[in-house]
Design an enzyme around this catalytic site. Structure first.
Site, mmCIF file in Angstrom:
data_model
loop_
_atom_site.group_PDB
_atom_site.id
_atom_site.type_symbol
_atom_site.label_atom_id
_atom_site.label_comp_id
_atom_site.label_asym_id
_atom_site.label_seq_id
_atom_site.Cartn_x
_atom_site.Cartn_y
_atom_site.Cartn_z
ATOM 1 C CB CYS B 162 -0.935 -0.018 1.197
ATOM 2 S SG CYS B 162 -1.813 -1.581 1.320
ATOM 3 C CG HIS B 294 -2.216 4.351 4.859
ATOM 4 N ND1 HIS B 294 -1.960 4.284 3.512
ATOM 5 C CD2 HIS B 294 -2.374 3.060 5.270
ATOM 6 C CE1 HIS B 294 -1.966 3.016 3.128
ATOM 7 N NE2 HIS B 294 -2.216 2.256 4.166
ATOM 8 C CD GLU B 305 -2.832 7.811 8.798
ATOM 9 O OE1 GLU B 305 -3.658 6.912 8.532
ATOM 10 O OE2 GLU B 305 -2.347 8.587 7.949
ATOM 11 C CE LYS B 326 -5.723 4.040 1.471
ATOM 12 N NZ LYS B 326 -4.858 5.137 1.930
ATOM 13 C CG HIS B 331 -6.366 0.762 0.448
ATOM 14 N ND1 HIS B 331 -5.306 1.070 -0.373
ATOM 15 C CD2 HIS B 331 -5.808 0.443 1.653
ATOM 16 C CE1 HIS B 331 -4.165 0.933 0.293
ATOM 17 N NE2 HIS B 331 -4.451 0.574 1.523
ATOM 18 C CG PHE B 390 -0.519 -5.318 4.921
ATOM 19 C CD1 PHE B 390 -0.943 -4.652 6.046
ATOM 20 C CD2 PHE B 390 -1.407 -6.158 4.276
ATOM 21 C CE1 PHE B 390 -2.237 -4.818 6.539
ATOM 22 C CE2 PHE B 390 -2.698 -6.333 4.746
ATOM 23 C CZ PHE B 390 -3.114 -5.662 5.875
#
Lengths: 86, 402
Positions: B162, B294, B305, B326, B331, B390
């Site tokens: 990502c 994010h 975050e 998003k 995403h 990830f």
């Protein structure tokens, strides 16, 4: 359609030409078919006739399958059909 | 060190087919998430996504191109065409030789893999189309952009899940800043919305069945999107000399690794990336007006975050606006940072901060100004774009008003 007409239709489609523009003595180079176009044509031929074409792009000259002209390709496919459809 | 500016932008995503359409949707807080449409979708538990609907690739590509371009490559090319057209650059001669492409993607030609695995495993076919490999490879998009635009310099693909697009754009920034290249095309593209792509994500049990609600106390997971964003990163003097319109300046970049867990995010890793980007750009925390988060809408990401932003920005965390787009476009995985950079450019250029839509209930663990549900007008001079992948890989970009 005969084997010849079906092969010509596949080659013509790959070359973005009319089938009438593809003659038996045309070479793939004449028709503007490059190496990727060749493997794509072989794939389409295998799908059309449900045969396996023995062709290795690394050593085309060693293959029993002669790609030097449309006529040789048609002859090769007729032979493969006769052999594999027994 | 050279200064680096953005002189062109392009996109296709669930919100729009180009930048103006996408920015309009972001201003209006429109949701591009809908029912997924593809083969075998009825076998999925997760059936929503930010899918690009009504897309007809034949309108943009001829038959020969179609046989070589996976959907993610098509998206990258469409976005690159827009970006190059806006920048007005013509890549010839010495400029072409030293200009390149760095694109992010995570799954590459995943749709091509999915279709062909289905064909040989499920349907028992013993023959696949000869272009499966050149179509599915992760660098296909970067290579086709390079071929179409005649970019003959450094060209490669970055895959950091990502964070792929942010890593890609950060590397492109470094290459122009360091003087290796005058111009780079950069961004990312992703298209994982096929049966196998969504089924794999389903297995992880982090996906929402109904909506993406970043920072909202009732959030219940991420929603996948697809698309591409591509930008022209250009050396400032080069852009000025040809009278190019400058959309924004790229001023800082940092990347860190959590070095801890393959999926759980780390506050420290994210905070180090944010402070690193500020330090790299010589930016005071007090200058940061907007952060494109994010903001995946998962329980873990959003609270981690927010904590990282609070740590990195100190008192400014109470004043900064932070939103996750998003919830609108989904995403977009390896392409997501590139699509989201549009919201950063909109904040700097148009003074409009994109909202976090789908926000329903405050979460004390996400107690920042998340610009809930409605866009806001604000004069913003510095923005950050966060990406935390990830694998524990974090990449943060800093942009300044041109």
């Amino acid at each position: 359609m005969s084997v010849k007409d079906r092969v010509i239709a596949i080659i013509a489609e790959q070359a973005v030409l009319e089938p009438s523009d593809v003659t038996m003595d045309s070479t793939l180079e004449d028709l503007g078919i490059d190496s990727l176009g060749l493997v794509e044509s072989i794939f389409a031929i295998e799908e059309e006739f449900d045969i396996s074409v023995p062709f290795n792009a690394n050593e085309p000259e060693k293959s029993d399958f002669d790609i030097s002209s449309v006529a040789s390709i048609v002859a090769g496919i007729e032979a493969l059909i006769a052999e594999q459809k027994k | 060190m050279k200064r680096v500016v953005i002189t062109g932008a392009g996109t296709i995503n669930a919100l729009g087919r180009d930048v103006p359409e996408t920015l309009e949707a972001m201003r209006e807080g429109r949701c591009g998430i809908s029912e997924l449409e593809f083969r075998d979708v009825e076998r999925l538990a997760i059936r929503i996504g930010g899918q690009i609907k009504g897309y007809v690739p034949e309108n943009a590509f001829n038959r020969q191109q179609m046989s070589l371009y996976d959907r993610f490559t098509q998206f990258a090319l469409l976005a690159a065409r827009q970006a190059v057209a806006q920048s007005g650059i013509d890549f010839t001669g010495a400029l072409a030789d030293c200009s390149g492409v760095v694109l992010g993607t995570s799954g590459g030609g995943l749709t091509t893999q999915d279709e062909n695995y289905r064909s040989v495993y499920e349907e028992g076919k013993n023959r696949v189309h000869p272009f499966v490999v050149p179509k599915l490879m992760n660098n296909a998009a970067a290579s086709h952009v390079s071929m179409e635009m005649n970019l003959r310099g450094p060209t490669f693909t970055v895959a950091t899940a990502c964070a792929s697009s942010n890593h890609a754009m950060g590397l492109a920034y470094h290459m122009v800043r360091g003087g290796t290249c005058s111009v780079m095309l950069t961004g990312g593209a992703e298209s994982m919305l096929c049966f196998g792509g969504v089924k794999a994500w389903e297995g992880l049990r982090v996906m929402s069945r109904d909506a993406c609600r970043p920072f909202s106390a009732n959030r219940n997971g991420m929603v996948q999107g697809e698309g591409a964003g591509v930008y022209v990163f250009e050396e400032y003097e080069h852009a000025k000399a040809r009278g190019a319109e400058i959309l924004a300046e790229v001023v800082g970049f940092a990347m860190t690794s959590d070095a801890s867990d393959i999926v759980m995010p780390s506050k420290q890793g994210a905070a180090r990336a944010i402070t690193g980007a500020l330090r790299d750009g010589g930016i005071n925390a007090s200058e940061v007006g907007y952060i494109n988060a994010h903001g995946t809408g998962t329980a873990a990401n959003d609270k981690t975050e927010c904590a990282a932003v609070a740590d990195a920005l100190g008192g400014q965390a109470d004043r900064v606006m932070i939103s996750s787009t998003k919830a609108m476009h989904g995403h977009c995985i390896g392409g997501t940072g590139a699509v989201e950079l549009l919201a950063c450019i909109m904040a700097l250029r148009d003074g409009i901060v994109a909202p976090t839509i789908g926000y329903e209930e405050p979460d004390p663990e996400c107690a920042l100004d998340v610009v809930p549900n409605e866009a806001r007008e604000a004069d913003v001079s510095v923005v950050l774009s966060n990406a935390f992948a990830f694998g524990g890989l974090n990449a943060v970009l800093a942009l300044r008003k041109a």
